[in-house]
Design an enzyme around this catalytic site. Structure first.
Site, mmCIF file in Angstrom:
data_model
loop_
_atom_site.group_PDB
_atom_site.id
_atom_site.type_symbol
_atom_site.label_atom_id
_atom_site.label_comp_id
_atom_site.label_asym_id
_atom_site.label_seq_id
_atom_site.Cartn_x
_atom_site.Cartn_y
_atom_site.Cartn_z
ATOM 1 N N ARG A 190 0.828 -1.209 0.000
ATOM 2 C CA ARG A 190 0.000 0.000 0.000
ATOM 3 C C ARG A 190 0.862 1.257 0.000
ATOM 4 O O ARG A 190 0.675 2.158 0.809
ATOM 5 C CB ARG A 190 -0.973 0.002 1.167
ATOM 6 C CG ARG A 190 -1.951 -1.124 1.119
ATOM 7 C CD ARG A 190 -2.910 -1.089 2.262
ATOM 8 N NE ARG A 190 -3.668 -2.354 2.245
ATOM 9 C CZ ARG A 190 -4.685 -2.593 3.008
ATOM 10 N NH1 ARG A 190 -5.111 -1.690 3.855
ATOM 11 N NH2 ARG A 190 -5.316 -3.743 2.942
ATOM 12 N N HIS A 191 1.814 1.282 -0.925
ATOM 13 C CA HIS A 191 2.671 2.444 -1.066
ATOM 14 C C HIS A 191 3.346 2.435 -2.434
ATOM 15 O O HIS A 191 3.261 1.464 -3.168
ATOM 16 C CB HIS A 191 3.734 2.482 0.049
ATOM 17 C CG HIS A 191 4.705 1.356 0.015
ATOM 18 N ND1 HIS A 191 4.522 0.180 0.718
ATOM 19 C CD2 HIS A 191 5.876 1.205 -0.644
ATOM 20 C CE1 HIS A 191 5.539 -0.634 0.498
ATOM 21 N NE2 HIS A 191 6.374 -0.035 -0.328
ATOM 22 N N ALA A 192 3.987 3.544 -2.734
ATOM 23 C CA ALA A 192 4.861 3.689 -3.896
ATOM 24 C C ALA A 192 6.126 4.367 -3.384
ATOM 25 O O ALA A 192 6.239 4.662 -2.193
ATOM 26 C CB ALA A 192 4.187 4.535 -4.979
#
Length: 140
Positions: free
Chosen positions: A54-56
């Site tokens: 749930r990230h970049a």
């Protein structure tokens, strides 16, 4: 802002046979790894009901490998392109560019090996989805 290739599978050499087992190798000199590895980490014993990631990233490129078990990786680019990858062969890795929002869901027996192009820095993470879309939105 740099251009990066889209998320894609990388097939590492699978050397050996069933009688003796196998080894796979990734080296920068053979172009199997698209960046010099600066950090290695692994994830294991993750409950199947948990979605991680749930990230970049702003800068970090990664290759994820399911060295055991199964990992479902969903990647999304800021233009809305969504891909779902099923990793379950230890000789196949998934390249994830900085510009890709990603989530992972694991079988309980999964062990994920991650190869990263940058050392850990909290400020490299984009943990808010709207910020990701704004940061990596295609420029007109």
């Amino acid at each position: 802002m740099a251009d990066y290739p889209a998320p894609h599978l990388i097939h590492f050499p699978k050397l050996g046979d069933p009688g003796i087992g196998y080894i796979s190798v990734g080296e920068n000199v053979q172009d199997s790894l698209p960046f010099a590895v600066q950090r290695v980490f692994w994830t294991y014993y993750t409950p199947e009901s948990i979605v991680r990631g749930r990230h970049a990233h702003h800068r970090t490129e990664q290759v994820l490998i399911a060295v055991a078990g199964r990992i479902i990786v969903t990647t999304e680019l800021a233009d809305g392109d969504i891909q779902i990858h099923r990793l379950e062969d230890p000789y196949v890795g998934l390249y994830i560019p900085p510009c890709a929002w990603h989530t992972m869901q694991y079988s309980h027996t999964a062990v994920q090996l991650a190869l990263a192009s940058q050392p850990y820095r909290e400020d490299d993470y984009i943990r808010d989805y709207d910020t990701f879309r704004q940061t990596w939105a295609p420029k007109a």
